[in-house]
Design a protein around this motif. Sequence first.
Motif, PDB file in Angstrom:
ATOM      1  N   HIS A 293      45.580  41.813  26.618  1.00 19.45           N
ATOM      2  CA  HIS A 293      44.253  42.440  26.589  1.00 19.45           C
ATOM      3  C   HIS A 293      44.071  43.351  27.802  1.00 19.45           C
ATOM      4  N   TRP A 294      44.456  42.882  28.981  1.00 17.21           N
ATOM      5  CA  TRP A 294      44.301  43.700  30.188  1.00 17.21           C
ATOM      6  C   TRP A 294      45.193  44.935  30.138  1.00 17.21           C
ATOM      7  N   ASP A 295      46.381  44.813  29.564  1.00 12.39           N
ATOM      8  CA  ASP A 295      47.245  45.986  29.423  1.00 12.39           C
ATOM      9  C   ASP A 295      46.571  47.045  28.557  1.00 12.39           C
ATOM     10  N   ARG A 296      45.906  46.617  27.503  1.00  8.69           N
ATOM     11  CA  ARG A 296      45.216  47.577  26.640  1.00  8.69           C
ATOM     12  C   ARG A 296      44.049  48.239  27.378  1.00  8.69           C
ATOM     13  N   GLU A 297      43.309  47.446  28.156  1.00  5.12           N
ATOM     14  CA  GLU A 297      42.201  48.021  28.924  1.00  5.12           C
ATOM     15  C   GLU A 297      42.721  49.010  29.961  1.00  5.12           C
ATOM     16  N   LEU A 298      43.825  48.674  30.599  1.00  3.41           N
ATOM     17  CA  LEU A 298      44.422  49.556  31.599  1.00  3.41           C
ATOM     18  C   LEU A 298      44.861  50.872  30.960  1.00  3.41           C
ATOM     19  N   THR A 299      45.536  50.778  29.811  1.00  4.25           N
ATOM     20  CA  THR A 299      46.002  51.970  29.105  1.00  4.25           C
ATOM     21  C   THR A 299      44.834  52.865  28.714  1.00  4.25           C
ATOM     22  N   ALA A 300      43.715  52.253  28.352  1.00  5.20           N
ATOM     23  CA  ALA A 300      42.526  53.019  27.955  1.00  5.20           C
ATOM     24  C   ALA A 300      41.736  53.521  29.161  1.00  5.20           C
ATOM     25  N   GLY A 301      42.167  53.146  30.365  1.00 11.98           N
ATOM     26  CA  GLY A 301      41.477  53.592  31.567  1.00 11.98           C
ATOM     27  C   GLY A 301      40.180  52.873  31.840  1.00 11.98           C
ATOM     28  N   ARG A 302      40.036  51.671  31.293  1.00 14.08           N
ATOM     29  CA  ARG A 302      38.796  50.910  31.467  1.00 14.08           C
ATOM     30  C   ARG A 302      38.972  49.814  32.515  1.00 14.08           C
ATOM     31  N   ALA A 303      37.892  49.545  33.236  1.00 13.79           N
ATOM     32  CA  ALA A 303      37.874  48.386  34.126  1.00 13.79           C
ATOM     33  C   ALA A 303      37.767  47.121  33.288  1.00 13.79           C
ATOM     34  N   VAL A 304      38.273  46.012  33.815  1.00 11.01           N
ATOM     35  CA  VAL A 304      38.222  44.751  33.067  1.00 11.01           C
ATOM     36  C   VAL A 304      36.989  43.957  33.465  1.00 11.01           C
ATOM     37  N   ASP A 305      36.431  43.272  32.491  1.00 14.33           N
ATOM     38  CA  ASP A 305      35.278  42.390  32.682  1.00 14.33           C
ATOM     39  C   ASP A 305      35.810  41.037  33.131  1.00 14.33           C
ATOM     40  N   VAL A 306      35.807  40.795  34.429  1.00 13.56           N
ATOM     41  CA  VAL A 306      36.473  39.606  34.960  1.00 13.56           C
ATOM     42  C   VAL A 306      35.814  38.314  34.485  1.00 13.56           C
ATOM     43  N   PRO A 307      34.509  38.100  34.686  1.00  9.13           N
ATOM     44  CA  PRO A 307      33.926  36.834  34.218  1.00  9.13           C
ATOM     45  C   PRO A 307      34.070  36.633  32.716  1.00  9.13           C
ATOM     46  N   GLY A 308      33.866  37.700  31.939  1.00  7.10           N
ATOM     47  CA  GLY A 308      33.985  37.569  30.492  1.00  7.10           C
ATOM     48  C   GLY A 308      35.393  37.198  30.064  1.00  7.10           C
ATOM     49  N   ASP A 309      36.389  37.839  30.676  1.00  8.98           N
ATOM     50  CA  ASP A 309      37.770  37.568  30.284  1.00  8.98           C
ATOM     51  C   ASP A 309      38.265  36.225  30.809  1.00  8.98           C
ATOM     52  N   MET A 310      37.800  35.824  31.981  1.00  9.60           N
ATOM     53  CA  MET A 310      38.193  34.501  32.477  1.00  9.60           C
ATOM     54  C   MET A 310      37.570  33.399  31.621  1.00  9.60           C
ATOM     55  N   THR A 311      36.363  33.654  31.100  1.00 10.06           N
ATOM     56  CA  THR A 311      35.732  32.691  30.199  1.00 10.06           C
ATOM     57  C   THR A 311      36.530  32.566  28.908  1.00 10.06           C
ATOM     58  N   LYS A 312      36.973  33.694  28.352  1.00 11.02           N
ATOM     59  CA  LYS A 312      37.820  33.649  27.154  1.00 11.02           C
ATOM     60  C   LYS A 312      39.095  32.864  27.424  1.00 11.02           C
ATOM     61  N   LEU A 313      39.726  33.171  28.556  1.00 10.18           N
ATOM     62  CA  LEU A 313      40.988  32.517  28.913  1.00 10.18           C
ATOM     63  C   LEU A 313      40.841  31.008  29.012  1.00 10.18           C
ATOM     64  N   THR A 314      39.846  30.550  29.765  1.00 14.11           N
ATOM     65  CA  THR A 314      39.735  29.111  30.018  1.00 14.11           C
ATOM     66  C   THR A 314      39.233  28.356  28.801  1.00 14.11           C
ATOM     67  N   LEU A 315      38.366  28.994  27.975  1.00 15.40           N
ATOM     68  CA  LEU A 315      37.956  28.333  26.743  1.00 15.40           C
ATOM     69  C   LEU A 315      39.156  28.144  25.824  1.00 15.40           C
ATOM     70  N   GLU A 316      39.960  29.183  25.634  1.00 12.19           N
ATOM     71  CA  GLU A 316      41.126  29.068  24.758  1.00 12.19           C
ATOM     72  C   GLU A 316      42.127  28.059  25.309  1.00 12.19           C
ATOM     73  N   THR A 317      42.250  27.983  26.635  1.00  8.06           N
ATOM     74  CA  THR A 317      43.213  27.056  27.229  1.00  8.06           C
ATOM     75  C   THR A 317      42.824  25.608  26.966  1.00  8.06           C
ATOM     76  N   ILE A 318      41.572  25.236  27.240  1.00 12.81           N
ATOM     77  CA  ILE A 318      41.182  23.841  27.032  1.00 12.81           C
ATOM     78  C   ILE A 318      41.116  23.537  25.535  1.00 12.81           C
ATOM     79  N   ALA A 319      40.707  24.509  24.719  1.00 11.70           N
ATOM     80  CA  ALA A 319      40.633  24.268  23.268  1.00 11.70           C
ATOM     81  C   ALA A 319      42.023  24.018  22.695  1.00 11.70           C
ATOM     82  N   ARG A 320      43.001  24.786  23.143  1.00  9.69           N
ATOM     83  CA  ARG A 320      44.340  24.634  22.584  1.00  9.69           C
ATOM     84  C   ARG A 320      45.043  23.405  23.140  1.00  9.69           C
ATOM     85  N   THR A 321      44.999  23.219  24.465  1.00  7.87           N
ATOM     86  CA  THR A 321      45.717  22.088  25.051  1.00  7.87           C
ATOM     87  C   THR A 321      45.074  20.754  24.711  1.00  7.87           C
ATOM     88  N   GLY A 322      43.747  20.738  24.667  1.00  5.51           N
ATOM     89  CA  GLY A 322      43.060  19.473  24.459  1.00  5.51           C
ATOM     90  C   GLY A 322      42.786  19.121  23.018  1.00  5.51           C
TER      91      GLY A 322
END
Length: 504
Positions: free
Chosen positions: A152-181
């Motif tokens: 996702h960050w590679d796509r944002e970088l290619t498009a020249g966009r800044a990344v939404d850090v809190p939003g993307d970290m929330t996606k990351l950690t939700l998917e991590t606990i949902a998948r592992t747990g």
Amino acid sequence: MADTTADTGLPKGFRSAEQGWPELHRIPHPPHRLPLLGDVLGANRATPLQDSLKYARMLGPIYRRKAFNREFVFVWGGELAADLADETRFAKHVGLGVANLRPVAGDGLFTAYNHEPNWQLAHDVLAPGFSREAMEGYHPMMLAVAERLTDHWDRELTAGRAVDVPGDMTKLTLETIARTGFGHDFGSFERDRPHPFITAMVGTLTYAQRLNSVPWPGLLRKAARHNEADIGYLNRTVDELIRVRRTGSGDGDLLDRMLQTSHPETGERLSAENVRRQVITFLVAGHETTSGALSFALHYLSRHPDVAARARAEVDRVWGDAAVPGYDQVAKLRYVRRVLDESLRLWPTAPAFAREAVEDTLLAGDHPMRRGAWTLVLTPMLHRDPEVWGADAERFDPDRFDPKAVRTRAPHTFKPFGTGARACIGRQFALHEATLVLGLLLRRYELRADPAYRLRVTERLTLMPEGLRLHLERRSVPAPVASAAEAEEAVVPESRCPVRGGGD
């Protein structure tokens, strides 16, 4: 432990600070206290924690605030907090915002009262799910989710966009606990907007905090109806997740343990209702605080390029040319871990914990507390106590967690995960996940801060940097990144179950 009242969560007979603190008059309070209203003059209902930090600096290591008919005692001094860590005299107190979450989390691990039996039952059943062997099993799944983030960050970088850090970290950690747990995929990175689970979760956390700022819950009728709808959505989502598991099979994850594992001594199992509450607890607490910790750490790394360069050099040295960092290689990122710890020191994303006296006692030999009296420890101020951390306690400096510095520091002065028997059961999970992700991002990107950005902290019981966006640059010689399939195959043998060890 004394019984508790249904409406306040306080032990019977202790509905106010006055009743539990015989010498309350000795504890300072803010100036300009008003009759009936108390100390609400100038208070910002959106930032109660930051208001409390302001008064802490003004009034000292123990003080009190009154809001309408309720008075609260706050503590942040290192000596006082260390005394409150004594498990023979003090225990966790479930009150304020935590008690307000009981309609959704009930007697889950985080919100259970000390006298409720399901806390010990769930703790004993689920603790093996955070053993070293279990953690090694979670590692490749963490890598697989991290790959979705970097894609996702590679796509944002290619498009020249800044990344939404809190939003993307929330996606990351939700998917991590949902998948592992729980073996579930919310598809967060495939969505333009937050998953409805996130929206409902933020709603319940925000409502729980708002309840502390009004004299009567009836003033929040509209918000209460919205909160009921949010709770209903969380319950339906988790019920469906459990239903799918009951009709299929899992791989020994946390949900399997909740559904199939008996207590090793009593043979008792978690009830269906408690399983739902535990799943909600883990989905909410298992991602909300870690996403905040990662977001603050990335903010500080972007603002301190010297620190980022040192951390990146460590990642390159420890991980070398390996496409997939192994489980043990994450623990070797000692400086990266210091960056994380220093971020948690300044902004612990669970910013307070409450302690109550289990017997009549003297706090730090000076303040009488009756059995059942309680106080709130302001963790960000404890982590800024100049007597512990020095006159420059506001400065970001990961070397505060150099082993020599840690050994010379007084115990019980760094508490981002709470304290005692009720400290966060998933803290090692969170620390491994966060250290791994920081290492992967440092190896792949240069982080560029927006010069105009000034840190603002959003409060919804937990803390999060508001509006934090970063620009990225790919490193000139990027390290290889394995695919999710390669990660799982390379790190964990196919036959290994992520939780069940030989003794289960």
